[in-house]
Design a protein around this motif. Structure first.
Motif: not given
Length: 127
Positions: A38-44, A70-73, A90-102
């Motif tokens: 659900p967090q991934f979907e919200a991140l979209a 080997e490691t999910f996600p 890490l399944p944390q939308p804030g970290l993934v969002g920062t990664l995407l922006k970079r």
């Protein structure tokens, strides 16, 4: 096929720029993935014009080829046919969002040699 496509309206016509993709590699049995979905979907919704896909690696064995998650996600992030990142997150939308922006602004390329082949197989299997 167990693939969820979540995407917002593109900011420019698709033929003017490469498709940006965020593909989450997961497994049905993975509790962490189930909680993260659900967090991934919200991140979209925060990234208009970026195509988000949820891929169950066990349902998509042919697309996965020799690549073993080997490691999910694990995320595969690409711009057009160019992988920018492939690895566990890490399944944390804030970290993934920062990664995407970079990745979108800096044009970083994936270090994993399997990323381009994996991306091509996943895209072909869902076209």
């Amino acid at each position: 096929m167990t693939v969820l496509r979540v995407s917002a309206s593109p900011a420019a016509p698709a033929d003017e720029r490469p498709v940006q993709r965020v593909i989450c590699l997961c497994a049905q049995w993975c509790v962490v993935c189930g909680q993260y979905r659900p967090q991934f979907e919200a991140l979209a919704g925060q990234f208009p014009g970026v195509e988000f896909r949820w891929v169950d690696v066990e349902d998509e064995e042919e697309a996965m080829g020799d690549y073993d998650v080997e490691t999910f996600p694990t995320l595969l992030i690409a711009e057009g046919d160019e992988p920018r990142f492939l690895g566990p997150v890490l399944p944390q939308p804030g970290l993934v969002g920062t990664l995407l922006k970079r990745l979108m602004h800096e044009g970083v390329h994936a270090a994993d040699a399997h990323a381009a082949e994996l991306l091509a197989r996943i895209v072909r299997s869902h076209s």
